[in-house]
Motif scaffolding. Sequence first.
Motif, PDB file in Angstrom:
ATOM      1  N   GLU A   1       3.928   6.639  -7.029  1.00  0.00           N
ATOM      2  CA  GLU A   1       3.448   5.334  -7.494  1.00  0.00           C
ATOM      3  C   GLU A   1       3.435   4.326  -6.355  1.00  0.00           C
ATOM      4  O   GLU A   1       2.473   3.561  -6.189  1.00  0.00           O
ATOM      5  N   THR A   2       4.502   4.328  -5.553  1.00  0.00           N
ATOM      6  CA  THR A   2       4.579   3.417  -4.410  1.00  0.00           C
ATOM      7  C   THR A   2       3.522   3.778  -3.370  1.00  0.00           C
ATOM      8  O   THR A   2       2.910   2.904  -2.750  1.00  0.00           O
TER       9      THR A   2
ATOM     10  N   GLN B   1       0.596   4.930  -3.825  1.00  0.00           N
ATOM     11  CA  GLN B   1      -0.704   4.403  -4.238  1.00  0.00           C
ATOM     12  C   GLN B   1      -0.801   2.913  -3.910  1.00  0.00           C
ATOM     13  O   GLN B   1      -1.841   2.429  -3.453  1.00  0.00           O
ATOM     14  N   LYS B   2       0.300   2.196  -4.114  1.00  0.00           N
ATOM     15  CA  LYS B   2       0.335   0.765  -3.809  1.00  0.00           C
ATOM     16  C   LYS B   2       0.173   0.543  -2.301  1.00  0.00           C
ATOM     17  O   LYS B   2      -0.577  -0.341  -1.865  1.00  0.00           O
ATOM     18  N   VAL B   3       0.865   1.354  -1.528  1.00  0.00           N
ATOM     19  CA  VAL B   3       0.808   1.216  -0.074  1.00  0.00           C
ATOM     20  C   VAL B   3      -0.582   1.574   0.456  1.00  0.00           C
ATOM     21  O   VAL B   3      -1.118   0.917   1.354  1.00  0.00           O
ATOM     22  N   TYR B   4      -1.174   2.612  -0.125  1.00  0.00           N
ATOM     23  CA  TYR B   4      -2.534   2.997   0.279  1.00  0.00           C
ATOM     24  C   TYR B   4      -3.498   1.824   0.080  1.00  0.00           C
ATOM     25  O   TYR B   4      -4.334   1.527   0.951  1.00  0.00           O
ATOM     26  N   LYS B   5      -3.405   1.166  -1.069  1.00  0.00           N
ATOM     27  CA  LYS B   5      -4.290   0.029  -1.365  1.00  0.00           C
ATOM     28  C   LYS B   5      -4.070  -1.109  -0.366  1.00  0.00           C
ATOM     29  O   LYS B   5      -5.023  -1.773   0.054  1.00  0.00           O
ATOM     30  N   ALA B   6      -2.812  -1.315   0.030  1.00  0.00           N
ATOM     31  CA  ALA B   6      -2.498  -2.391   0.977  1.00  0.00           C
ATOM     32  C   ALA B   6      -3.125  -2.126   2.341  1.00  0.00           C
ATOM     33  O   ALA B   6      -3.723  -3.009   2.962  1.00  0.00           O
TER      34      ALA B   6
ATOM     35  N   ARG C   1      -7.024  -2.199   2.212  1.00  0.00           N
ATOM     36  CA  ARG C   1      -7.548  -3.575   2.216  1.00  0.00           C
ATOM     37  C   ARG C   1      -7.738  -4.058   3.646  1.00  0.00           C
ATOM     38  O   ARG C   1      -8.746  -4.693   3.973  1.00  0.00           O
TER      39      ARG C   1
ATOM     40  N   ASN D   1      -2.744  -8.062   6.213  1.00  0.00           N
ATOM     41  CA  ASN D   1      -2.231  -8.114   4.846  1.00  0.00           C
ATOM     42  C   ASN D   1      -0.725  -8.354   4.972  1.00  0.00           C
ATOM     43  O   ASN D   1       0.025  -7.473   5.343  1.00  0.00           O
TER      44      ASN D   1
ATOM     45  N   VAL E   1       3.762  -7.383   2.260  1.00  0.00           N
ATOM     46  CA  VAL E   1       3.642  -6.388   1.189  1.00  0.00           C
ATOM     47  C   VAL E   1       5.036  -5.802   0.957  1.00  0.00           C
ATOM     48  O   VAL E   1       5.647  -5.258   1.874  1.00  0.00           O
TER      49      VAL E   1
ATOM     50  N   TYR F   1       7.654  -3.233  -0.965  1.00  0.00           N
ATOM     51  CA  TYR F   1       7.729  -1.983  -1.714  1.00  0.00           C
ATOM     52  C   TYR F   1       9.009  -1.232  -1.348  1.00  0.00           C
ATOM     53  O   TYR F   1       9.726  -1.600  -0.403  1.00  0.00           O
TER      54      TYR F   1
END
Length: 205
Positions: free
Chosen positions: A139-140, A142-147, A150, A158, A161, A163
């Motif tokens: 789950e983390t 996926q969040k890091v990938y999006k960061a 971006r 960015n 962030v 996490y």
Amino acid sequence: PDALLGRLVWEIAHPEDQAQLKAGLIKAREDASVTGDLEFRFQKRDQSEICLKMAFFESVQKGALLGNVIDITDHHVTIKRLQDSRQQFHDVLQEVEDGIMEIGLTGRMTWCNRAVEQIFRYSREELIGLDYRSYMDEETAQKVYKAYNRVYKTGKPNKAVIYEIISKDGNKRIIENSISPKRSSEQVFVGFRSVVREVTVRIKA
């Protein structure tokens, strides 16, 4: 000039450069298709040392080469200063409290300072080449990938962030990561540079 006439070219080079210069010249003399540059050091009459580049163009007759020699001392001095400056900058990065790491486009760490080792509890040798998904849950990740994505898409940093990572000792730590694009000298996007700090105590307080 008179002091040089009649001497073998490699004899005028610095003793440590003579063998390499001799081998290069002999190869060019024996093979007319060989062209290129040879660099060597030369000691002047006043005992000062300069760097020379010999560019040979063609074999004009058996056993003879046509070429020229230019002084590239200033170029070598500039390179040495740049190398020293980079080393000093590298030393400073190693001593700062914040973790600094570089991530390639594939998501693997390519460089880090000592602070990153302390935060992640991995040695530098273990961290280099390590995929970011190795030290966080899915789950983390996926969040890091999006960061990072971006930053890749916008070309803009960015910041902050936050996490959770899983360090090598199995403990979970919360980090704050400010991500910036890393570009080559030609301004090509080659990866990411991150400044990280552990904020576990601050977040859980």
